[in-house]
Write an enzyme that holds these catalytic residues in place. Structure first.
Site, mmCIF file in Angstrom:
data_model
loop_
_atom_site.group_PDB
_atom_site.id
_atom_site.type_symbol
_atom_site.label_atom_id
_atom_site.label_comp_id
_atom_site.label_asym_id
_atom_site.label_seq_id
_atom_site.Cartn_x
_atom_site.Cartn_y
_atom_site.Cartn_z
ATOM 1 C CE LYS A 61 -1.690 1.535 4.101
ATOM 2 N NZ LYS A 61 -1.434 2.949 4.364
ATOM 3 C CG ASN A 62 2.519 2.616 3.544
ATOM 4 O OD1 ASN A 62 1.329 2.876 3.384
ATOM 5 N ND2 ASN A 62 3.064 2.453 4.742
ATOM 6 C CB CYS A 105 -4.377 10.632 11.421
ATOM 7 S SG CYS A 105 -2.830 9.874 11.860
ATOM 8 N NE ARG A 138 0.957 10.170 9.817
ATOM 9 C CZ ARG A 138 0.453 8.997 9.441
ATOM 10 N NH1 ARG A 138 -0.701 8.618 9.852
ATOM 11 N NH2 ARG A 138 1.152 8.206 8.648
ATOM 12 C CG ASP A 177 3.387 1.155 9.527
ATOM 13 O OD1 ASP A 177 3.088 2.030 10.349
ATOM 14 O OD2 ASP A 177 3.417 1.360 8.291
ATOM 15 N NE ARG A 189 -6.126 4.276 6.030
ATOM 16 C CZ ARG A 189 -5.079 4.354 6.854
ATOM 17 N NH1 ARG A 189 -5.245 4.162 8.131
ATOM 18 N NH2 ARG A 189 -3.893 4.630 6.394
HETATM 19 C C1 UD1 Z 1 4.671 6.632 6.485
HETATM 20 C C2 UD1 Z 1 3.759 5.450 6.324
HETATM 21 C C3 UD1 Z 1 3.314 4.941 7.677
HETATM 22 C C4 UD1 Z 1 4.502 4.654 8.559
HETATM 23 C C5 UD1 Z 1 5.450 5.865 8.615
HETATM 24 C C6 UD1 Z 1 6.742 5.602 9.381
HETATM 25 C C7 UD1 Z 1 2.661 5.865 4.206
HETATM 26 C C8 UD1 Z 1 1.384 6.160 3.501
HETATM 27 N N1 UD1 Z 1 2.601 5.851 5.551
HETATM 28 O O1 UD1 Z 1 3.920 7.668 7.109
HETATM 29 O O2 UD1 Z 1 2.541 3.746 7.488
HETATM 30 O O3 UD1 Z 1 4.052 4.358 9.862
HETATM 31 O O4 UD1 Z 1 5.797 6.258 7.279
HETATM 32 O O5 UD1 Z 1 7.399 4.519 8.832
HETATM 33 O O6 UD1 Z 1 3.674 5.599 3.595
HETATM 34 N N2 UD1 Z 1 6.899 14.229 11.074
HETATM 35 C C9 UD1 Z 1 7.005 15.570 11.436
HETATM 36 N N3 UD1 Z 1 6.937 16.501 10.443
HETATM 37 C C10 UD1 Z 1 6.754 16.186 9.129
HETATM 38 C C11 UD1 Z 1 6.662 14.822 8.777
HETATM 39 C C12 UD1 Z 1 6.729 13.865 9.773
HETATM 40 O O7 UD1 Z 1 7.137 15.899 12.594
HETATM 41 O O8 UD1 Z 1 6.687 17.087 8.290
HETATM 42 C C13 UD1 Z 1 6.966 13.200 12.124
HETATM 43 C C14 UD1 Z 1 5.643 12.439 12.269
HETATM 44 O O9 UD1 Z 1 4.735 13.099 13.090
HETATM 45 C C15 UD1 Z 1 6.081 11.132 12.847
HETATM 46 C C16 UD1 Z 1 7.440 10.914 12.191
HETATM 47 O O10 UD1 Z 1 7.873 12.198 11.747
HETATM 48 O O11 UD1 Z 1 6.236 11.258 14.222
HETATM 49 C C17 UD1 Z 1 7.427 9.926 11.052
HETATM 50 O O12 UD1 Z 1 6.604 10.375 10.035
HETATM 51 P P1 UD1 Z 1 6.801 10.007 8.496
HETATM 52 O O13 UD1 Z 1 8.052 9.217 8.308
HETATM 53 O O14 UD1 Z 1 6.623 11.254 7.717
HETATM 54 O O15 UD1 Z 1 5.578 9.048 8.255
HETATM 55 P P2 UD1 Z 1 4.475 9.160 7.135
HETATM 56 O O16 UD1 Z 1 5.105 9.471 5.829
HETATM 57 O O17 UD1 Z 1 3.364 10.020 7.615
#
Ligand code: UD1
Length: 418
Positions: A22-23, A116, A121, A306, A398
């Site tokens: 999915k990701n 979320c 997020r 995850d 999902r």
């Molecule tokens: C993606 C995955 C999710 C997985 C996560 C971590 C998808 C659709 N989702 O989510 O399943 O759990 O990677 O492996 O691919 N953060 C900030 N600022 C930002 C961006 C992120 O503070 O601008 C923080 C987030 O709150 C979180 C951490 O960084 O605590 C990790 O987030 P991130 O790696 O961005 O995860 P996602 O891309 O949202």
């Protein structure tokens, strides 16, 4: 409201085919918006999030066709730059469309993704990086209004945390930007490599995918391509967890074992035997699992956040006490209360969860709290004594294609009830 009813206590045994990730599929579908020609994306899982990504592409003006697990996206004639609030909300990770839309049309209007089920997020890293590439972003009333003056221009971008989504957004914005973009402290997840493979097949110039530094030389335009999405490593971990918690034995096919290298040793520590050859993985579990010392979630190649809930469910019935430390998301223990309804003994203190293994879990009515937390409840239910009724199934839809049928195919007693 539909529910998943599981009569627990059956040892699972048989073969399961793992679906596409999915990701990976989601950012690749966003990337298809950049291609000036048809893209054929194979091994797309049939999931509500993937369907939502298809709807966004259609709203942007793309032709989207689906035949089983293959999606054909043609963005040649598309020029849309807005994503309505409803579509943004259907899929939490819709923010990954921002980079692609801005790069393709020079503007983008979409709503802020908001919080979320995993807690806040934030997208500060996405926005800061896109601003560095020349995107002007105005945040107002929950909407993001973005404009590019001239063309996006490559530059070095340093991430304070290797965010998966931010790395994806930068890649999508930078592949057709003027000049070179270097992402320092980029995410190294396999889904990033898959996205880069797709972009390169479309004509992008990217070096260092899967490493901490990624270098992107912008090209004028991208063309269409054919691409096969990698297997889902978290779905793999889920079915490994199901074998473990039921004392069963499952042969998983279409697995990429390199992608579960941090997960396999944890199952081995719990007493499971894991054998890998080619794209197959066989996991066999003992009658009673042992506890694992400490599971600390980390960015790839560390233990994935995850898979935290998926490992916690088996540890609820292991012999001894296991400790989990969640370092990625602030609020990722919502499944704990539901597991405790089934008799689990868990204490949470901030980012640490201490799981004291019990002799058995009991069936109970429980609610999915989020995608992977919901899957952990399914695992617990498979092993529990008695009947478990699981509601809030939209979370599971999902991320898991045909989950109930899959479990029934390997000996579980699970059925959906309207
Ligand atoms: C993606 C995955 C999710 C997985 C996560 C971590 C998808 C659709 N989702 O989510 O399943 O759990 O990677 O492996 O691919 N953060 C900030 N600022 C930002 C961006 C992120 O503070 O601008 C923080 C987030 O709150 C979180 C951490 O960084 O605590 C990790 O987030 P991130 O790696 O961005 O995860 P996602 O891309 O949202």
């Amino acid at each position: 409201m539909s529910k998943l009813v599981i009569e627990g206590g059956r040892r699972l045994s048989g073969v399961i085919h793992i679906h596409g990730a999915k990701n990976s599929a989601l950012p690749i579908l966003a990337a298809a918006y950049l291609a000036q020609g048809p893209c054929e994306i194979e091994n797309c899982p049939l999931l509500s999030d993937v369907q939502a990504a298809g709807k966004i592409l259609q709203h942007l003006g793309c032709t989207v066709e689906r035949e089983e697990h293959t999606m054909r996206v043609d963005a040649s004639e598309a020029s849309g730059f807005t994503v309505p609030d409803g579509l943004m909300r259907e899929m939490r990770s819709s923010i990954v469309f921002l980079g692609a839309i801005a790069a393709r049309t020079g503007k983008a209007e979409l709503s802020f993704p908001g919080g979320c089920e995993l807690g806040p997020r934030p997208i500060d890293q996405h926005l800061s990086a896109l601003r560095q590439l020349g995107l002007q972003i105005c945040e107002e009333g929950g909407r993001l209004e973005c404009r590019v003056k001239g063309r996006l221009t490559g530059c070095p971008i340093s991430l304070s945390f290797p965010s998966v989504g931010a790395t994806e957004n930068i890649l999508l914005a930078a592949v057709t930007a003027r000049g070179t973009t270097t992402i320092i402290n980029a995410a190294r997840e396999p889904e990033i490599v898959d996205l880069c493979d797709f972009l390169c097949a479309c004509g992008a110039h990217i070096r260092g995918a899967g490493e901490g530094t990624i270098v992107i030389d912008g090209v004028e335009r991208l063309h269409g391509c054919r691409h096969r999405v990698i297997p889902d490593r978290i779905e793999t971990a889920t079915y490994m967890g199901a074998a473990a918690i039921t004392g069963g034995s499952l042969l998983l096919k279409q697995v990429k074992s390199e992608h579960v290298q941090a997960i396999i040793p944890v199952f081995e520590e719990a007493g499971c035997q894991v054998a890998v050859w080619g794209d197959e993985l066989l996991i066999s579990a003992p009658g009673r699992l042992r506890r694992v010392h400490t599971v600390r979630t980390l960015p790839y190649p560390g233990f994935p956040t995850d898979a935290q809930a998926l490992m916690m469910a088996p540890m609820c019935v292991a012999d001894g006490t296991s400790v989990f430390i969640e370092t990625i998301f602030e609020s990722r223990y919502k499944h704990v209360c539901e597991l405790m309804r089934m008799g689990a003994q868990i204490k949470v203190e901030g980012r640490v969860a201490v799981v004291e293994g019990v002799a058995e879990l009991f069936g109970a009515p429980v609610e999915c709290t989020d995608l992977r937390g919901g899957a952990a409840l399914v695992l617990a239910a498979l092993a529990a004594n008695g009947t478990t009724e699981i509601t809030q199934l939209h979370h599971l839809e999902r991320g898991y294609e045909a989950m109930a049928q899959t479990f029934c195919g390997v000996g579980a007693a699970a059925y959906l009830q309207e």
